[in-house]
Enzyme design. Structure first.
Site, PDB file in Angstrom:
ATOM      1  N   THR A 160       6.393   7.547   8.035  1.00 41.35           N
ATOM      2  CA  THR A 160       5.517   6.956   6.595  1.00 41.35           C
ATOM      3  C   THR A 160       5.322   8.636   6.218  1.00 41.35           C
ATOM      4  OG1 THR A 160       4.061   7.061   7.900  1.00 41.35           O
ATOM      5  CG2 THR A 160       5.087   4.900   6.985  1.00 41.35           C
ATOM      6  N   LYS A 186       7.808   7.509  15.093  1.00 38.55           N
ATOM      7  CA  LYS A 186       6.744   8.461  14.026  1.00 38.55           C
ATOM      8  C   LYS A 186       5.559   8.210  14.419  1.00 38.55           C
ATOM      9  CE  LYS A 186       5.566   6.103  10.869  1.00 38.55           C
ATOM     10  NZ  LYS A 186       3.997   5.687  11.214  1.00 38.55           N
ATOM     11  N   THR A 197       0.019   5.068  11.952  1.00 35.96           N
ATOM     12  CA  THR A 197       0.708   4.225  12.715  1.00 35.96           C
ATOM     13  C   THR A 197       1.577   5.074  13.966  1.00 35.96           C
ATOM     14  OG1 THR A 197       2.067   3.160  11.226  1.00 35.96           O
ATOM     15  CG2 THR A 197       0.160   2.457  11.454  1.00 35.96           C
ATOM     16  N   GLU A 283      -1.626  15.229  10.713  1.00 34.69           N
ATOM     17  CA  GLU A 283      -2.467  15.181   9.614  1.00 34.69           C
ATOM     18  C   GLU A 283      -2.622  15.893   9.270  1.00 34.69           C
ATOM     19  OE1 GLU A 283      -2.086  10.466   7.520  1.00 34.69           O
ATOM     20  OE2 GLU A 283      -4.238  11.763   8.528  1.00 34.69           O
ATOM     21  N   ASN A 404      -6.311  12.768   3.533  1.00 34.17           N
ATOM     22  CA  ASN A 404      -6.966  11.230   3.160  1.00 34.17           C
ATOM     23  C   ASN A 404      -8.025  10.953   2.595  1.00 34.17           C
ATOM     24  OD1 ASN A 404      -5.101   9.994   6.022  1.00 34.17           O
ATOM     25  ND2 ASN A 404      -6.526  11.591   6.855  1.00 34.17           N
ATOM     26  N   THR A 409      -4.925   4.529  -4.079  1.00 34.23           N
ATOM     27  CA  THR A 409      -3.761   3.164  -4.030  1.00 34.23           C
ATOM     28  C   THR A 409      -3.472   2.725  -5.609  1.00 34.23           C
ATOM     29  OG1 THR A 409      -6.083   2.802  -3.862  1.00 34.23           O
ATOM     30  CG2 THR A 409      -4.524   2.120  -2.264  1.00 34.23           C
TER      31      THR A 409
END
Lengths: 409, 409
Positions: A160, A186, A197, A283, A404, A409
């Site tokens: 991702t 991942k 995830t 990240e 983050n 969205t």
């Protein structure tokens, strides 16, 4: 770590992947689930030519994705044939249709492979609370071309926000026979920021007794994938699966087999290497942090202390700033609930001891240099017993917050 | 909150402090423990003219500061007379001298006040692992001038990296008598970045039975100070103390007293207001986040879910970025271990419902506006029972990382 393990008969296979073990194939397509971009694969299949013994571990988050719930059921069977995985949407909290979609993904892959749907495990990773675009998945699965070189495409398809694919393979010999273990995982990254995830899929051509496989995998994952932290937030989709298809031939490896120890060692090597790859690519991270806890009263306390240090924002920011502020290590081990005897405790930043029952004078510039490395070692002896544990994390950077908090969205 | 409580007979005293209740005095000096700077007070005393019933709660971190250890012992006595507090150095992990220094601070304050050393509690906050400069403290304590207006100086003296002092007082009437409760607290900030250490000292002129005081304080702190999080890292020095000196006269308030309910309400009001002041001033924070969990199976699960949401870096960064990414709320409540029934669950960002058994269509711009406020409300009904809890935190900003990764030692 890699070299030490390699010296014990484990050979890293250059360019290896989850399809390096005999009898495994994989492939991937871009189905249009992720936004089109740099990494244009988002739907993949990893399959074994023959039924493979399976062991799997899933997230302990009480909110579980539907792919996790379906895979949990299918992993109860003694063998499995394939995994089908998409990235971009995680299929979590989608109401009743989430379950139907996860089951349909298994059925679509099963039809392609001419196996039973219950022989297929499924993974979905990405945004929570959006339905899977099943039309795209229905169109995509038949287009996947499976082959023994497909491991690298599969590794790209499950990413991702990872900055690079994570896959590897090792070979080892035991009882006069050569075996291979491959893996793909991942972590997190920056293309479509959402939750971290974790997937790790391991393949091997060893024949392994299912019970032994489950125990060996539980131990290996417990000391590797379960000991990494990027931000302390446990995903709803964490999944670790091992498939052992026996294509290397020979009797099934079990608890008493001559090959048991070599297999366990190689499996642990692969799981640890993948875990460190994930932590290092956290990240926004610039450094890998290795935390070694010694002198704990119990294994559980050692593990809790190590994990709490890797998850502490104050430790992670101090490492980022090369600040030899060892008091934050003390705070974090104490917060974990582990018992600490301050009069016996010892603390090292890299190789520099900074505390031994009381603060030691130390060269702050040298200690700061210990934190300036790409791999930072933090070591605490709690002075309370003999148990030890190692955990891995990464530094916290302003980039972590930027990634983050971008409106996405 | 303030207005609702105020309507129930609690009156905010403008310019109030911990010395607003009758019979309390305080004062502070700059002893030179902190680097000289903006806030030039670092050593203070808060004292009662007469013995005061005492209740205290301390950090559960297994690594405790020596001030905490000494105060824990002194708080076992039925009454106390004073607190002596320094900021700049926290006196944690200093070997055997840490304990001696904490005890000497009590003795120095006791000598000044002509009371017993065991009647004095002590607090130290700041960097871990550096010894207290006792010569400066020995010179400083005699210079402290105590008076009934000293509450504001005392509030400044206990600050480390707080951006402003935090103190208040309320009045309430019960049984025909007027009572006052004052309080002072410190949180985190940016002058000498180190770990988040929390102090909250509460004073009242009510006469209160010790057992009732301890229970009432435990309940009030449990729902207020124990429900805030800035970064999830528990300090080694967290300390909450209440002193009730009875200067308002009247019989001691106990479990069956007519004034019991009013006292508990006022105590809870003060503790909650102080807790929210601390969360709002979290390092680098721009917003206060209030998390309300409803529909939990048990109180414990409600509290765990609320606290996990306030501590989640992914939730905190999403709020910072005004990103209505409610999936992260789902992840966080699930990570807490609280049971969630996804088919019954509901999620709100401010007043906008975004999930009800499945994702709801919602106006993303409006939802984003709900996060753009200075006080952000996040609300989740877990659909698993009837228990509820509220917790407070703050957003995570790039400034948080800058503050904590600046090289400071």
């Amino acid at each position: 770590m890699a070299k030490a393990a390699a010296s014990r008969g484990i050979e890293i296979i250059e360019g290896g992947s989850a399809t390096s073990p005999r009898g495994f194939v994989a492939g991937a397509v871009y189905a249009g689930i992720k936004a089109a971009g740099r990494s244009k694969l988002d739907l993949g299949i990893l399959a074994s030519d023959q039924p493979a013994a399976v062991a799997a571990m899933f997230t302990r988050n009480t909110v579980k994705g539907d792919a996790v719930l379906v895979s949990q059921e299918h992993a109860r069977n003694s063998t499995a044939r394939a995994l089908v995985v998409n990235a971009g949407i995680s299929n979590v909290a989608n109401g009743a249709r989430g379950r139907r979609d996860a089951e349909e993904m298994c059925m679509l892959a099963a039809a392609k492979l001419r196996v039973g749907a219950a022989d297929v495990l499924v993974g979905s990773t990405g945004v929570i609370g959006r339905p899977l675009p099943m039309d795209k998945i229905r169109a995509g699965i038949p287009r996947i071309k499976l082959g023994p070189d497909g491991g690298h495409d599969f590794a790209r398809a499950i990413m991702t926000t990872d900055t690079h694919p994570k896959t590897m393979a090792v070979g080892f010999r035991a009882g006069g026979r050569g075996y291979t273990i491959g893996a793909v995982a991942k972590g997190v990254g920056m293309i479509h920021p959402d939750m971290a995830t974790m997937f790790c899929f391991v393949t091997t051509d060893a024949a392994v007794e299912r019970r032994f496989l489950r125990r060996a995998f539980r131990v290996a994952v417990g000391d590797s994938l379960n000991m990494i932290s990027v931000d302390g937030d446990t995903s709803t989709s964490d999944t670790a699966i091992v498939l052992a298809n026996g294509a290397a031939g020979g009797p099934a490896i079990g608890a008493g087999s001559p090959a048991a120890a070599a297999f366990e060692r190689a499996l642990r090597h692969v799981c640890t290497a993948m875990a460190k790859m994930l932590a290092r690519d956290g990240e926004g991270a610039e450094k890998l942090i290795e935390v070694r806890i010694e002198g704990a009263a119990t294994d559980k306390e050692a593990r809790a202390a190590a994990r709490t240090v890797t998850a502490s924002p104050l430790v992670k920011t101090a490492v980022h700033g090369n600040d030899p502020n060892w008091g934050r290590l003390m705070m974090a081990v104490g917060r974990s609930g582990a018992r600490v005897d301050l009069a016996q405790a010892r603390v090292w930043l890299g190789n520099t001891m900074v505390y031994r029952g009381k603060p030691l004078p130390f060269d702050e510039a040298a200690a700061s240099d210990e934190l300036r490395r790409e791999e930072v070692l933090l070591r605490v002896n709690l002075g309370a017993g003999r148990a030890s544990a190692t955990a891995w994390g990464c530094d916290m950077t302003p980039e972590y917050v930027h990634i983050n908090s971008d409106y996405t969205t």
